[in-house]
Design a protein around this motif. Structure first.
Motif, PDB file in Angstrom:
ATOM      1  N   LEU A 200       0.823  -1.211   0.000  1.00 58.01           N
ATOM      2  CA  LEU A 200       0.000   0.000   0.000  1.00 58.01           C
ATOM      3  C   LEU A 200       0.857   1.261   0.000  1.00 58.01           C
ATOM      4  O   LEU A 200       0.392   2.324  -0.413  1.00 58.01           O
ATOM      5  CB  LEU A 200      -0.936   0.014   1.210  1.00 58.01           C
ATOM      6  CG  LEU A 200      -1.914  -1.164   1.342  1.00 58.01           C
ATOM      7  CD1 LEU A 200      -2.857  -0.921   2.506  1.00 58.01           C
ATOM      8  CD2 LEU A 200      -2.685  -1.394   0.063  1.00 58.01           C
ATOM      9  N   HIS A 201       2.092   1.141   0.450  1.00 61.09           N
ATOM     10  CA  HIS A 201       3.002   2.288   0.511  1.00 61.09           C
ATOM     11  C   HIS A 201       3.983   2.321  -0.665  1.00 61.09           C
ATOM     12  O   HIS A 201       4.874   3.166  -0.702  1.00 61.09           O
ATOM     13  CB  HIS A 201       3.792   2.258   1.820  1.00 61.09           C
ATOM     14  CG  HIS A 201       2.943   2.068   3.038  1.00 61.09           C
ATOM     15  ND1 HIS A 201       2.015   3.001   3.455  1.00 61.09           N
ATOM     16  CD2 HIS A 201       2.880   1.041   3.921  1.00 61.09           C
ATOM     17  CE1 HIS A 201       1.422   2.558   4.556  1.00 61.09           C
ATOM     18  NE2 HIS A 201       1.926   1.368   4.854  1.00 61.09           N
ATOM     19  N   GLU A 202       3.805   1.407  -1.635  1.00 62.34           N
ATOM     20  CA  GLU A 202       4.812   1.265  -2.693  1.00 62.34           C
ATOM     21  C   GLU A 202       4.227   1.254  -4.101  1.00 62.34           C
ATOM     22  O   GLU A 202       4.903   0.869  -5.047  1.00 62.34           O
ATOM     23  CB  GLU A 202       5.582  -0.054  -2.484  1.00 62.34           C
ATOM     24  CG  GLU A 202       6.253  -0.170  -1.137  1.00 62.34           C
ATOM     25  CD  GLU A 202       6.799  -1.574  -0.878  1.00 62.34           C
ATOM     26  OE1 GLU A 202       6.941  -2.341  -1.851  1.00 62.34           O
ATOM     27  OE2 GLU A 202       7.078  -1.895   0.291  1.00 62.34           O
ATOM     28  N   MET A 203       2.974   1.694  -4.246  1.00 58.99           N
ATOM     29  CA  MET A 203       2.316   1.611  -5.548  1.00 58.99           C
ATOM     30  C   MET A 203       2.617   2.857  -6.382  1.00 58.99           C
ATOM     31  O   MET A 203       2.639   3.981  -5.867  1.00 58.99           O
ATOM     32  CB  MET A 203       0.807   1.437  -5.374  1.00 58.99           C
ATOM     33  CG  MET A 203       0.412   0.214  -4.552  1.00 58.99           C
ATOM     34  SD  MET A 203       1.080  -1.366  -5.184  1.00 58.99           S
ATOM     35  CE  MET A 203       0.150  -1.551  -6.715  1.00 58.99           C
ATOM     36  N   GLN A 204       2.851   2.621  -7.668  1.00 67.28           N
ATOM     37  CA  GLN A 204       3.232   3.686  -8.604  1.00 67.28           C
ATOM     38  C   GLN A 204       2.040   4.004  -9.515  1.00 67.28           C
ATOM     39  O   GLN A 204       1.542   3.120 -10.214  1.00 67.28           O
ATOM     40  CB  GLN A 204       4.432   3.250  -9.446  1.00 67.28           C
ATOM     41  CG  GLN A 204       5.572   2.653  -8.633  1.00 67.28           C
ATOM     42  CD  GLN A 204       6.128   3.611  -7.602  1.00 67.28           C
ATOM     43  OE1 GLN A 204       6.572   4.701  -7.948  1.00 67.28           O
ATOM     44  NE2 GLN A 204       6.121   3.197  -6.339  1.00 67.28           N
ATOM     45  N   LEU A 205       1.588   5.253  -9.497  1.00 70.83           N
ATOM     46  CA  LEU A 205       0.406   5.676 -10.238  1.00 70.83           C
ATOM     47  C   LEU A 205       0.812   6.464 -11.474  1.00 70.83           C
ATOM     48  O   LEU A 205       1.728   7.293 -11.413  1.00 70.83           O
ATOM     49  CB  LEU A 205      -0.501   6.552  -9.377  1.00 70.83           C
ATOM     50  CG  LEU A 205      -1.252   5.921  -8.202  1.00 70.83           C
ATOM     51  CD1 LEU A 205      -0.305   5.559  -7.069  1.00 70.83           C
ATOM     52  CD2 LEU A 205      -2.329   6.868  -7.693  1.00 70.83           C
TER      53      LEU A 205
END
Length: 322
Positions: A200-205
């Motif tokens: 949840l703290h490592e997703m790239q948008l």
């Protein structure tokens, strides 16, 4: 191991399945809603994989929203550091979230059309990592990184499409963000187990319009993280399995806010004149969506192990959307 779940229509049947590259392994579950699917639990869904059935080619199905319209759509505003700064806020001074909701009638699938209502001139996009909730609550709760897996079942892509000339002049967040097709979700509902909550703290948008990158950021830059957000939101909202929480959007939206001195000066004008000038100035910005624009959104993990699929929509004027 994360389970990339999709909801799809094939041969006049709506089904659930596990996405495996370009194929879907059907899941035999007696579920018609996301809530029912989530309540089976991670292990329950895994045990229902229909390995005795042939895989289906993704190209031969219609991918649907993995979130069904019985869900509540909960939202956070201004939750990325740079977006806050661009909006004239100091992220380090913020001690509480901005919360609002979207109508479940706005939920739409991961492909197709975003319909621009006839009266809307300032149509905006907002890519968001969307939490899919997994636990029913009836009182305030204390969510921590240690028990986060009890409240978050998975994640998907969301686009908080917004009519800025309704949202801001009318002071109507819910209305301006809830027209039909204004909440594309999916295609993948990625179910996570306890060991995978760190993603949840490592997703790239990334969101593009006509191939041009408009928004790009990492959930590492969220000001209010999922655990503290759910704790605060639970003070005013009950959660149910299958509800979603859109966690805010990065900078790069079409909306441009005027400088504080100009806001103060314009504030002295009559209401009608003030908002007329607001719409006129915003229309000079080229980033607002127009009929024919193609919006694509992707969210992946930093290590590449999680991929929430790709949303692709074409903007259509209401009169020509049929």
């Amino acid at each position: 191991m994360a389970l990339p779940i999709v909801r799809f229509r094939h041969q006049d049947q709506t089904r659930w399945g596990l996405l495996d590259g370009t194929h879907i392994q059907p899941i035999t579950v007696p579920c018609t809603t996301t809530s029912e699917l989530i309540e089976l639990g991670y292990a329950g869904v895994q045990s229902c994989l229909a390995t005795d059935q042939d895989k289906v080619d993704v190209g031969n199905v219609a991918l649907l929203s993995p979130i069904t319209t019985d869900a509540k759509v909960l939202c956070q505003g201004a939750n990325y550091r740079q977006h806050m700064i661009d909006s004239g806020m100091n992220p380090d001074d913020k001690s509480f979230n901005m919360f609002f909701t979207k109508s479940s009638a706005s939920i739409t699938g991961p492909t197709g059309r975003i319909v621009k209502p006839r009266h809307v001139e300032l149509l905006d996009y907002e890519i968001e990592m969307t939490l899919v909730l997994g636990k029913r609550t009836q009182a305030p709760v204390q969510v921590t990184d240690d028990n986060l897996h009890e409240y978050v079942a998975g994640i998907c892509i969301g686009n908080d499409v917004s009519a800025r000339d309704v949202q801001i002049p009318q002071m109507q967040f819910h209305k301006g963000k809830s027209y039909r097709t204004f909440c594309p979700l999916g295609p993948v509902l990625c179910l996570l187990d306890k060991s995978e909550m760190h993603y949840l703290h490592e997703m790239q948008l990334r969101l593009t319009v006509n191939g041009d990158t408009r928004q790009q950021d990492s959930t590492d830059n969220l000001v209010f993280k999922p655990a503290e957000t759910l704790t605060e939101y639970s003070q005013v909202q009950d959660f149910a399995p299958g509800d979603v929480l859109m966690t805010g959007t990065p900078s790069g939206c079409a909306l441009g806010l005027p400088k504080p001195a100009l806001v103060k000066m314009v504030g002295l004008l009559p209401e009608a004149k003030k908002w007329q000038l607001f719409v006129k100035s915003q229309k000079r910005r080229e980033h607002y969506l127009q009929a024919g624009d193609v919006v694509e959104s992707t969210i992946t993990s930093l290590d590449g192990r999680l991929h929430l699929g790709t949303q692709r929509h074409t903007v259509a004027d209401e009169a020509t959307s049929q």
